[in-house]
Design a protein around this motif. Structure first.
Motif, PDB file in Angstrom:
ATOM      1  N   LEU A  90     -53.304 -39.178  56.611  1.00 47.98           N
ATOM      2  CA  LEU A  90     -52.069 -39.438  57.340  1.00 47.98           C
ATOM      3  C   LEU A  90     -50.895 -39.120  56.448  1.00 47.98           C
ATOM      4  O   LEU A  90     -50.942 -39.369  55.244  1.00 47.98           O
ATOM      5  CB  LEU A  90     -51.975 -40.918  57.701  1.00 47.98           C
ATOM      6  CG  LEU A  90     -52.830 -41.432  58.839  1.00 47.98           C
ATOM      7  CD1 LEU A  90     -52.670 -42.935  58.897  1.00 47.98           C
ATOM      8  CD2 LEU A  90     -52.391 -40.801  60.133  1.00 47.98           C
ATOM      9  N   HIS A  91     -49.854 -38.601  57.077  1.00 45.63           N
ATOM     10  CA  HIS A  91     -48.639 -38.358  56.324  1.00 45.63           C
ATOM     11  C   HIS A  91     -47.529 -39.189  56.958  1.00 45.63           C
ATOM     12  O   HIS A  91     -47.266 -39.066  58.148  1.00 45.63           O
ATOM     13  CB  HIS A  91     -48.288 -36.869  56.343  1.00 45.63           C
ATOM     14  CG  HIS A  91     -47.070 -36.549  55.552  1.00 45.63           C
ATOM     15  ND1 HIS A  91     -47.068 -36.569  54.180  1.00 45.63           N
ATOM     16  CD2 HIS A  91     -45.814 -36.220  55.938  1.00 45.63           C
ATOM     17  CE1 HIS A  91     -45.852 -36.255  53.749  1.00 45.63           C
ATOM     18  NE2 HIS A  91     -45.076 -36.045  54.798  1.00 45.63           N
ATOM     19  N   ASP A  92     -46.902 -40.045  56.164  1.00 48.27           N
ATOM     20  CA  ASP A  92     -45.895 -40.958  56.701  1.00 48.27           C
ATOM     21  C   ASP A  92     -44.576 -40.706  55.981  1.00 48.27           C
ATOM     22  O   ASP A  92     -44.451 -40.983  54.788  1.00 48.27           O
ATOM     23  CB  ASP A  92     -46.370 -42.405  56.491  1.00 48.27           C
ATOM     24  CG  ASP A  92     -45.338 -43.407  56.976  1.00 48.27           C
ATOM     25  OD1 ASP A  92     -44.309 -42.995  57.547  1.00 48.27           O
ATOM     26  OD2 ASP A  92     -45.556 -44.608  56.770  1.00 48.27           O
ATOM     27  N   GLU A  93     -43.640 -40.156  56.724  1.00 50.10           N
ATOM     28  CA  GLU A  93     -42.303 -39.900  56.166  1.00 50.10           C
ATOM     29  C   GLU A  93     -41.403 -41.010  56.692  1.00 50.10           C
ATOM     30  O   GLU A  93     -41.331 -41.211  57.909  1.00 50.10           O
ATOM     31  CB  GLU A  93     -41.817 -38.539  56.642  1.00 50.10           C
ATOM     32  CG  GLU A  93     -40.669 -37.966  55.841  1.00 50.10           C
ATOM     33  CD  GLU A  93     -41.149 -37.321  54.539  1.00 50.10           C
ATOM     34  OE1 GLU A  93     -40.583 -37.673  53.499  1.00 50.10           O
ATOM     35  OE2 GLU A  93     -42.077 -36.488  54.586  1.00 50.10           O
ATOM     36  N   ALA A  94     -40.741 -41.729  55.772  1.00 48.60           N
ATOM     37  CA  ALA A  94     -40.020 -42.944  56.187  1.00 48.60           C
ATOM     38  C   ALA A  94     -39.013 -42.666  57.296  1.00 48.60           C
ATOM     39  O   ALA A  94     -38.840 -43.473  58.209  1.00 48.60           O
ATOM     40  CB  ALA A  94     -39.325 -43.554  54.988  1.00 48.60           C
ATOM     41  N   ARG A  95     -38.340 -41.486  57.252  1.00 50.11           N
ATOM     42  CA  ARG A  95     -37.250 -41.280  58.204  1.00 50.11           C
ATOM     43  C   ARG A  95     -37.740 -40.753  59.546  1.00 50.11           C
ATOM     44  O   ARG A  95     -36.980 -40.735  60.516  1.00 50.11           O
ATOM     45  CB  ARG A  95     -36.203 -40.354  57.612  1.00 50.11           C
ATOM     46  CG  ARG A  95     -36.748 -39.038  57.113  1.00 50.11           C
ATOM     47  CD  ARG A  95     -35.647 -38.131  56.585  1.00 50.11           C
ATOM     48  NE  ARG A  95     -36.222 -36.875  56.175  1.00 50.11           N
ATOM     49  CZ  ARG A  95     -36.796 -36.675  54.984  1.00 50.11           C
ATOM     50  NH1 ARG A  95     -36.841 -37.652  54.100  1.00 50.11           N
ATOM     51  NH2 ARG A  95     -37.330 -35.507  54.673  1.00 50.11           N
ATOM     52  N   GLU A  96     -38.992 -40.301  59.612  1.00 47.31           N
ATOM     53  CA  GLU A  96     -39.518 -39.791  60.875  1.00 47.31           C
ATOM     54  C   GLU A  96     -39.989 -40.956  61.747  1.00 47.31           C
ATOM     55  O   GLU A  96     -40.466 -41.968  61.229  1.00 47.31           O
ATOM     56  CB  GLU A  96     -40.710 -38.850  60.620  1.00 47.31           C
ATOM     57  CG  GLU A  96     -40.408 -37.685  59.697  1.00 47.31           C
ATOM     58  CD  GLU A  96     -39.602 -36.591  60.406  1.00 47.31           C
ATOM     59  OE1 GLU A  96     -39.333 -36.761  61.601  1.00 47.31           O
ATOM     60  OE2 GLU A  96     -39.247 -35.591  59.743  1.00 47.31           O
ATOM     61  N   PRO A  97     -39.891 -40.783  63.051  1.00 51.95           N
ATOM     62  CA  PRO A  97     -40.335 -41.859  63.942  1.00 51.95           C
ATOM     63  C   PRO A  97     -41.836 -41.813  64.200  1.00 51.95           C
ATOM     64  O   PRO A  97     -42.342 -42.594  64.996  1.00 51.95           O
ATOM     65  CB  PRO A  97     -39.552 -41.564  65.237  1.00 51.95           C
ATOM     66  CG  PRO A  97     -39.349 -40.086  65.224  1.00 51.95           C
ATOM     67  CD  PRO A  97     -39.245 -39.664  63.786  1.00 51.95           C
ATOM     68  N   PHE A  98     -42.530 -40.883  63.577  1.00 52.31           N
ATOM     69  CA  PHE A  98     -43.972 -40.775  63.848  1.00 52.31           C
ATOM     70  C   PHE A  98     -44.734 -40.579  62.540  1.00 52.31           C
ATOM     71  O   PHE A  98     -44.163 -40.245  61.505  1.00 52.31           O
ATOM     72  CB  PHE A  98     -44.263 -39.604  64.782  1.00 52.31           C
ATOM     73  CG  PHE A  98     -43.650 -38.318  64.310  1.00 52.31           C
ATOM     74  CD1 PHE A  98     -44.283 -37.569  63.324  1.00 52.31           C
ATOM     75  CD2 PHE A  98     -42.423 -37.870  64.821  1.00 52.31           C
ATOM     76  CE1 PHE A  98     -43.710 -36.403  62.865  1.00 52.31           C
ATOM     77  CE2 PHE A  98     -41.856 -36.704  64.344  1.00 52.31           C
ATOM     78  CZ  PHE A  98     -42.488 -35.954  63.377  1.00 52.31           C
ATOM     79  N   VAL A  99     -46.014 -40.814  62.618  1.00 48.70           N
ATOM     80  CA  VAL A  99     -46.928 -40.558  61.512  1.00 48.70           C
ATOM     81  C   VAL A  99     -47.741 -39.340  61.902  1.00 48.70           C
ATOM     82  O   VAL A  99     -48.163 -39.224  63.053  1.00 48.70           O
ATOM     83  CB  VAL A  99     -47.864 -41.755  61.299  1.00 48.70           C
ATOM     84  CG1 VAL A  99     -48.799 -41.479  60.140  1.00 48.70           C
ATOM     85  CG2 VAL A  99     -47.068 -43.014  61.056  1.00 48.70           C
ATOM     86  N   GLU A 100     -47.944 -38.448  60.946  1.00 48.55           N
ATOM     87  CA  GLU A 100     -48.646 -37.234  61.291  1.00 48.55           C
ATOM     88  C   GLU A 100     -50.043 -37.208  60.675  1.00 48.55           C
ATOM     89  O   GLU A 100     -50.242 -37.617  59.531  1.00 48.55           O
ATOM     90  CB  GLU A 100     -47.851 -36.024  60.792  1.00 48.55           C
ATOM     91  CG  GLU A 100     -48.408 -34.710  61.314  1.00 48.55           C
ATOM     92  CD  GLU A 100     -47.504 -33.547  60.900  1.00 48.55           C
ATOM     93  OE1 GLU A 100     -46.277 -33.668  61.059  1.00 48.55           O
ATOM     94  OE2 GLU A 100     -48.029 -32.535  60.414  1.00 48.55           O
ATOM     95  N   ILE A 101     -51.015 -36.759  61.456  1.00 50.56           N
ATOM     96  CA  ILE A 101     -52.355 -36.544  60.913  1.00 50.56           C
ATOM     97  C   ILE A 101     -52.278 -35.238  60.146  1.00 50.56           C
ATOM     98  O   ILE A 101     -52.122 -34.169  60.734  1.00 50.56           O
ATOM     99  CB  ILE A 101     -53.402 -36.398  62.039  1.00 50.56           C
ATOM    100  CG1 ILE A 101     -53.286 -37.537  63.052  1.00 50.56           C
ATOM    101  CG2 ILE A 101     -54.800 -36.290  61.454  1.00 50.56           C
ATOM    102  CD1 ILE A 101     -53.804 -38.843  62.602  1.00 50.56           C
TER     103      ILE A 101
END
Lengths: 438, 524
Positions: B421-432
């Motif tokens: 998983l990739h979690d960018e704090a400013r994005e509203p989603f988490v990406e696989i």
């Protein structure tokens, strides 16, 4: 060559020191938690171990760690079912770590707002009684030297003739005589008889003479042996041994006095009971031995067992002084003042026959207070009365009269309670240092 | 797994049944010391002659549950110094244990020479066998051979050192009062994570002679203490200040920047007494001692689990333990290596036993029964047959992060169905970002390895400046990793502790803009 060591018998409680350090550290919070829990605890629970929750604050151990949010994070998790690369999952509204929550929680060590653990009964009580001090403890401290008493301690070979243990001595003697084959009196008597018989014979033959000779010789031998093997030898003698043992001198007797007339309902009795139980617990921690005497009264008083005291009903008028009379009598009969610390606890709803209050005060000031450690008078009111009598100076006759001697006797105290929540604070106050030094 | 099925086949071979039961090491669940010794010898035979393990001499101690709780509460060390936090752990553990909310470990093992393992008396004979294989041989071999432990810990001296520490701290409590000792220890504990050297300078435990010298010095100080001297101005303050003393030179003298904050405070704090410095030293020594364990959770547990699994099956193959024991062992073993999926309520991250054991079993498979894919990914070990050698090399020369990076196979990623998983704090989603497929293997493996790098998990905080000419403010800087901020609340608390030890103000410098102090400032 053995590689194994059995440690099971090693002393346990290695962490005790650290536990005490921890309790000391969280003292104020634990104390508050204990006080709070005591208020709504029923007395029967009080003896048990207590689960305590304290705010984690104060015993937290801070360390540098990452915040649960912010920055770029990459995680790997097991158990993929339907995801493919590039899929996007919307974060739950209002933040939260999303998929990474589980991991963050274990890493951050947050969310631990309450710290729960179990306190033993002793620890609970210690905390509860922590800064209470018994009034007139001087008497007890003067009696720190334990009283000694003689107790049986087996038998010895030396001692005073008064302590001779006849049975042991005779048993030893008998055994020795048997073992060494001491001729008995009967043996000698038998020989003597035969001798007399022979000597009485008119016509003695040669063999008779020989037998007489033989018997005389035999008798000499026996007599000699009886001298060598005495009936009681010094080695047989045993004495009872006594040794000094300390006896608990630090003992207290607690007189529970209660009005059981019709005006005392279940609620009042229940409140009184809680008070007595706490007093008893308290004394049990301070004294090695605590006796309890229950005296109930209406217009007459009698000593009763605990069951009767709290649960049997009796009707009649109310004369408080009769209870004091019975208390004094029991005191004289069974609890000499130089060996017992005496505590009196009286519960009443405050009503007594007019004129009796004065007699109570006389008994208190002349007979009881000079000789007892502490005497407390608890007046149990209902909530409404509590408001009416908010002022200490107003109240029923017994209350007003007892207030008159309140200041003269530091070991005398009067309190009013109206609900279970009142008992513990009152109890604290009764035995706090301030009350004692007043 | 193949071992278990093989031995299941053995069950049907009835002719040797009689002979086999004669060879059984034990028949009942109850253990006694004689049987333990027999079992130990049988295990040692496999460890020496089959696996070829290299381990410290073993000392195995049987303890009761309460003693296990005792051991729990002080990092598992039998000789820990006294501190309230250990009492807190004990209170919590015994509360959980008595309420049935948690079970106790079967064993605790200590990295020392001789290697001490604690076994619970409640264990059945089968469990004792498993635990001896696991701790006394598995962990023991790892402790003795892994490069991190060899470089950073001193197994010969640790028990002596802890004994010294315990006595020293008890003595300090006597002399200076427990409050003062507790104050210093609290502050030192807050910095425990910042009390290790990550890259340089292996720690040699001070020997008895040095400690004796310190004791004498303290005793001398006490004897010759004269209050009069306190009023005489210190020599240094009489000397004229050297004007051209550059900050830089000073920082160099203090050897800044310094990642080991406890070490820095121990050496350079203007306010600490000699005994307080020794306390800091003790705390960072303990911290350093445990640092390799933090970095090798998967390898350490994996090694021990692999070893006990192999030994138990081998014992059964040799007819030394019965089928009942084997089944009891398998039940316990599968419990230990259970890995719930991410969406399972029981999931709380990777189970180091599961991942470690799976990877090591997988290495054995690659060495003995490789597939085409394995030959492509692991050309130097695939099919080599010498799985013992390959595993030992891995145990000796890797830590969790490098071990995963080197040995996690595509097959295992598929078995575990790993995804990243990739979690960018400013994005509203988490990406696989990757899953267990041809395109994703490398990235998944890379990410998993990074997750097990202690350097990424713990914030990197360094002492960067000490204003010795001015107001002596100490500046710490958080070297931010991937923009992950510090938890402000706890950081503020820790800064208070730093300031307690430093004696003057302490500030945390913002990583982005090194001139502006973050809002965390703790005044002395």
């Amino acid at each position: 060559m053995s590689y194994f060591i059995d440690r099971r018998l090693n002393p346990k409680g290695k962490s005790l020191g650290n536990r005490q350090r921890f309790l000391r550290r969280a003292r104020s919070q634990i104390k508050k938690a204990v006080q709070d829990s005591l208020k709504d605890r029923s007395v029967s629970d009080f003896e048990k171990n207590q689960k305590i929750s304290i705010p984690a604050k104060g015993t937290t151990e801070p360390f540098f760690h990452h915040a649960s949010k912010g920055g770029t994070r990459d995680f790997v998790h097991p158990g993929n079912k339907e995801f493919d690369a590039g899929d996007r999952i919307r974060k739950p509204p209002g933040g939260g770590g999303g998929e990474g929550q589980g991991k963050d929680a274990s890493d951050g060590g947050e969310g631990e707002d309450e710290f729960s653990f179990t306190l033993t009964q002793d620890e609970v009580l210690d905390i509860f009684f922590e800064d209470l001090e018994l009034p007139n403890m001087t008497k007890t401290s003067l009696k720190q030297v334990k009283k000694m008493a003689y107790q049986r301690a087996g038998v010895t070979v030396a001692g005073a003739p008064t302590n001779l243990n006849l049975i042991r001595t005779m048993r030893n003697s008998f055994g020795r005589r048997l073992a060494l084959n001491r001729p008995s009196t009967a043996d000698i008597e038998a020989l003597k008889e035969r001798l007399f018989e022979l000597e009485a014979k008119a016509d003695r033959h040669v063999e008779d003479h020989a037998e007489i000779k033989r018997i005389l010789k035999k008798m000499d031998e026996l007599e000699a042996k009886r001298r060598w093997v005495p009936y009681i030898d010094p080695m047989d003698v045993r004495y009872n041994a006594f040794e000094q043992r300390p006896v608990p001198s630090s003992q207290a007797v607690m007189f529970c006095l209660m009005d059981v007339s019709g005006s005392m309902g279940e609620r009042e009795k229940d409140l009184a009971k809680r008070f007595y139980i706490l007093l008893h617990l308290f004394l049990k921690r301070r004294y090695e031995k605590v006796d309890t005497v229950f005296i109930r009264h209406t217009h007459t008083a009698q000593e009763v067992d605990e069951e009767t005291f709290f649960y049997s009903r009796q009707s009649g008028g109310t004369i408080v002084s009769t209870a004091l009379d019975v208390m004094l009598k029991v005191w004289e009969d069974r609890y000499p003042a130089d060996e017992w610390n005496v505590y009196g606890a009286q519960a009443s709803d405050g009503y007594t026959q007019s004129g009796d209050a004065q007699r109570c005060i006389e008994l208190l000031t002349q007979e009881i207070l000079p000789r007892c450690q502490y005497y407390s008078y608890i007046e149990i009111l209902d909530e409404r009365e509590m408001e009416v009598f908010a002022d200490d100076e107003s109240g029923a006759e017994l209350w007003r009269t007892s207030r008159t001697i309140f200041n003269d006797w530091p070991n005398f105290n009067t309190k009013r309670i109206s609900s279970p929540g009142d008992i513990f604070p009152v109890f604290r106050e009764l035995f706090s240092k301030e009350a004692a030094s007043e | 797994m193949s071992d278990i099925t093989n031995s299941a086949k053995d069950l049907t071979q009835s002719p040797v049944e009689k002979a086999a039961s004669d060879k059984l090491l034990f028949n009942s669940a109850e253990w006694d010391f004689e049987t333990l010794q027999t079992v130990f010898d049988a295990i040692r035979d496999i460890a020496d002659n089959d696996l070829g393990l290299d381990y410290y001499p073993n000392q195995i101690e049987i303890i009761a549950s309460e003693q296990m709780l005792d051991a729990y509460s002080s990092h598992g060390m039998p000789l820990m110094y006294g501190h309230w936090s250990f009492g807190k752990t004990f209170a919590r553990e015994s509360h959980f244990y008595s309420k049935g909310m948690s079970a106790l470990a079967y064993e605790i093992v200590i990295n020392s020479n001789p290697c001490i393992s604690f076994l619970m008396e409640e264990n059945t004979m089968t469990m004792q066998t498993l635990v001896i294989a696991h701790a006394a041989f598995g962990h023991n071999h790892f402790f003795k051979n892994n490069y991190l432990f060899r470089q950073w810990t001193d197994a010969d001296a640790i028990l002596d050192y802890l004994d010294f520490a315990k006595k020293f701290i008890a003595k300090c409590e006597e002399e200076y009062g427990y409050e003062a000792v507790e104050l210093t220890l609290d502050s030192a504990h807050a910095l425990m994570g910042q009390g290790v050297f990550r890259y340089s300078r292996a720690l040699k435990l001070s020997d008895e002679k040095q400690r004796e010298r310190l004791r004498r010095r303290l005793a001398h100080e006490r004897k010759t203490f004269n209050d009069l001297w306190r009023t005489v101005p210190a020599l240094s303050s009489l000397e004229p200040p050297e004007d051209d003393d550059e900050d830089l030179a000073l920082n160099e003298a203090l050897s800044l920047p310094e990642e080991n904050i406890l070490y820095f405070l121990e050496k350079h704090s203007p306010v600490l007494q000699l005994w307080q410095r020794e306390l800091l030293r003790i705390v960072r020594t303990v911290s350093q001692y445990f640092y390799p364990q933090k970095q090798t959770k998967i390898m350490n547990e994996g090694c021990a689990t692999f070893v006990h699994h192999y030994i138990m099956n081998e014992l059964h193959r040799r007819g030394q333990i019965g089928d009942g024991s084997l089944l009891e062992f398998i039940q316990s073993h599968t419990g230990v290596i259970f890995q719930p999926d991410f969406d399972d309520p029981r999931y709380s991250g990777f189970n180091p036993y599961a991942l470690g054991f799976a990877m090591m079993s997988d290495i054995k498979r690659i060495c003995t029964q490789p597939e085409a894919e394995d030959r492509e990914w692991f050309p130097d070990i695939a099919g080599c047959g010498d799985w013992r050698g390959v595993l030992k090399d891995a145990w000796h020369n890797y830590r969790d992060e490098s071990f995963i990076l080197q040995f996690l196979s595509p097959k295992l990623m598929r078995d575990f169905r790993l995804f990243s998983l990739h979690d960018e704090a400013r994005e509203p989603f988490v990406e696989i970002s990757a899953i267990h497929n041809e395109r994703g293997y490398r990235q998944v493996r890379q990410t998993l390895a990074e997750m097990h790098d202690v350097g990424n998990l713990e914030p990197n905080i360094q002492v960067v400046r000490a204003d010795m000419k001015g107001d002596r403010t100490l500046s710490l800087q958080h070297m931010m990793h991937k923009g992950k901020p510090l938890d402000q609340k706890s950081a503020g608390e820790v800064l208070k502790h730093v300031s307690q030890l430093w004696g003057y103000d302490v500030q945390m410098i913002d990583p982005e803009n090194s001139e502006e102090p973050e809002k965390n400032v703790a005044a002395a």
